[in-house]
Design a protein around this motif. Sequence first.
Motif, PDB file in Angstrom:
ATOM      1  N   CYS A 179       3.629  -5.317   4.656  1.00 43.52           N
ATOM      2  CA  CYS A 179       2.461  -4.449   4.467  1.00 43.52           C
ATOM      3  C   CYS A 179       1.211  -5.113   5.054  1.00 43.52           C
ATOM      4  O   CYS A 179       0.950  -6.290   4.829  1.00 43.52           O
ATOM      5  CB  CYS A 179       2.253  -4.165   2.979  1.00 43.52           C
ATOM      6  N   GLN A 180       0.441  -4.320   5.815  1.00 47.12           N
ATOM      7  CA  GLN A 180      -0.739  -4.867   6.485  1.00 47.12           C
ATOM      8  C   GLN A 180      -2.035  -4.542   5.754  1.00 47.12           C
ATOM      9  O   GLN A 180      -3.105  -4.978   6.157  1.00 47.12           O
ATOM     10  CB  GLN A 180      -0.817  -4.307   7.920  1.00 47.12           C
ATOM     11  N   VAL A 181      -1.938  -3.744   4.698  1.00 50.88           N
ATOM     12  CA  VAL A 181      -3.161  -3.259   4.053  1.00 50.88           C
ATOM     13  C   VAL A 181      -3.387  -3.873   2.677  1.00 50.88           C
ATOM     14  O   VAL A 181      -4.487  -4.323   2.370  1.00 50.88           O
ATOM     15  CB  VAL A 181      -3.135  -1.708   3.948  1.00 50.88           C
ATOM     16  N   CYS A 207       0.815  -1.221   0.000  1.00 50.58           N
ATOM     17  CA  CYS A 207       0.000   0.000   0.000  1.00 50.58           C
ATOM     18  C   CYS A 207       0.846   1.268   0.000  1.00 50.58           C
ATOM     19  O   CYS A 207       0.453   2.276  -0.566  1.00 50.58           O
ATOM     20  CB  CYS A 207      -0.959  -0.001   1.196  1.00 50.58           C
ATOM     21  N   GLY A 208       1.992   1.229   0.667  1.00 57.26           N
ATOM     22  CA  GLY A 208       2.853   2.414   0.723  1.00 57.26           C
ATOM     23  C   GLY A 208       2.545   3.371   1.862  1.00 57.26           C
ATOM     24  O   GLY A 208       3.302   4.325   2.071  1.00 57.26           O
ATOM     25  N   HIS A 209       1.451   3.137   2.620  1.00 55.78           N
ATOM     26  CA  HIS A 209       1.131   4.102   3.682  1.00 55.78           C
ATOM     27  C   HIS A 209       0.838   3.495   5.050  1.00 55.78           C
ATOM     28  O   HIS A 209       0.632   4.219   6.023  1.00 55.78           O
ATOM     29  CB  HIS A 209      -0.023   5.022   3.248  1.00 55.78           C
ATOM     30  N   CYS A 210       0.808   2.162   5.184  1.00 52.05           N
ATOM     31  CA  CYS A 210       0.611   1.582   6.520  1.00 52.05           C
ATOM     32  C   CYS A 210       1.917   1.719   7.327  1.00 52.05           C
ATOM     33  O   CYS A 210       2.949   2.105   6.779  1.00 52.05           O
ATOM     34  CB  CYS A 210       0.166   0.119   6.427  1.00 52.05           C
ATOM     35  N   CYS A 220       4.943  -0.221   5.900  1.00 50.11           N
ATOM     36  CA  CYS A 220       5.380   0.404   4.646  1.00 50.11           C
ATOM     37  C   CYS A 220       6.111   1.720   4.918  1.00 50.11           C
ATOM     38  O   CYS A 220       7.131   2.012   4.282  1.00 50.11           O
ATOM     39  CB  CYS A 220       4.193   0.668   3.717  1.00 50.11           C
TER      40      CYS A 220
HETATM   41 ZN   LIG Z   1       1.389  -1.170   3.525  1.00 54.76          ZN
END
Ligand SMILES: [Zn+2]
Length: 340
Positions: A109-111, A95-98, A101
């Motif tokens: 990544c968790q999302v 995702c790039g934002h969790c 990440c």
């Molecule tokens: Zn992520």
Amino acid sequence: MAKKMRAVQVPHPKGSFEIVEREIPEPQAGWVRIKIQACGICHSDSLVKDGTWPGIQYPRVPGHEVIGLIDAVGPRVEGWTAGQRVGVGWHGGHCGHCDPCRRGDFFACQVALLTTGISFDGGYAEYMIAPDKALALVPEDLSSVDSAPLMCAGVTTFNALRNSGARPGDVVAVLGIGGLGHLGVQFAAKMGFKTVAIARGKDKEPLAKKLGAIRYIDSQEKNPAAELNKLGGAKVIIATVTSADAMTAVLGGLAANGVFIVIGAAGPISVDPILLISGRRSMKGWYSGTSIDSQDTLKFSALVGVQSMNEIFPLEKATEAYERMMSGKARFRVILSMES
Ligand SMILES: [Zn+2]
Ligand SMILES: [Zn+2]
């Protein structure tokens, strides 16, 4: 009428491979379409075949050692253009934002963690679509067939070794000379480590030496831990085998502060806590890597001449190719070539 392609899919868990005609997919925003040239067959493809990875939607096209040419680019893709030769490995996107990440731990990544050939269709096909985050640029001087196995077996061993903490001249042991190990020995030798190969039987010694090992230990004939200790112990042991007992047998060969890195999926491993405590030794696992790690693997391999030994099959022989890989008898990676 939309153009068609051939793909090899698993219809349901434990189902036989089916070769089917499908419409060539269109890339959505942030994705590209790839005209596939080669795709390696990895043991992890059995997760799709057997249905042992949770949440897979079937039918599913496996394959996460993909090389091909970008053929169409979806909206909002930057930095990639049609005609570039690219690879797609296990790591398909994040995702790039969790929180993981944001820490750069994209593998955690968790999302929106995507896995090629598991979360979306992979490379046992003539075309596939892939997120731009998953793309690695392939150097000109590597063939597509040679590049394919570097997208999983290659990046896993290369990335584990380069992040292992070992320094040039250190004793580094590679346990197992198979699909992963025959690349691991080459990478370790080319990185300047005093490379020791450990496997069962005498017959693999000439190959291990040819791949760059300075010592070969036949674990059937000799105690591998004792042999490593004669060399002062290993700073790093990379375990590529799938036998927990074989791993336990070499643990005692770790030097003080040594690290045992597990990349072969075996059952529970037994370890003597005193061994870990007294020499501040540790054990860890290693995840293959993201697209830039794959790209670094390809570049390094082209630079120093690391090459996978491959058996090549056409797409329509995917069943035979997969069975060959599962038999453990292939020397050493099995590749589907869409151009043969
Ligand atoms: Zn992520
Ligand atoms: Zn793999």
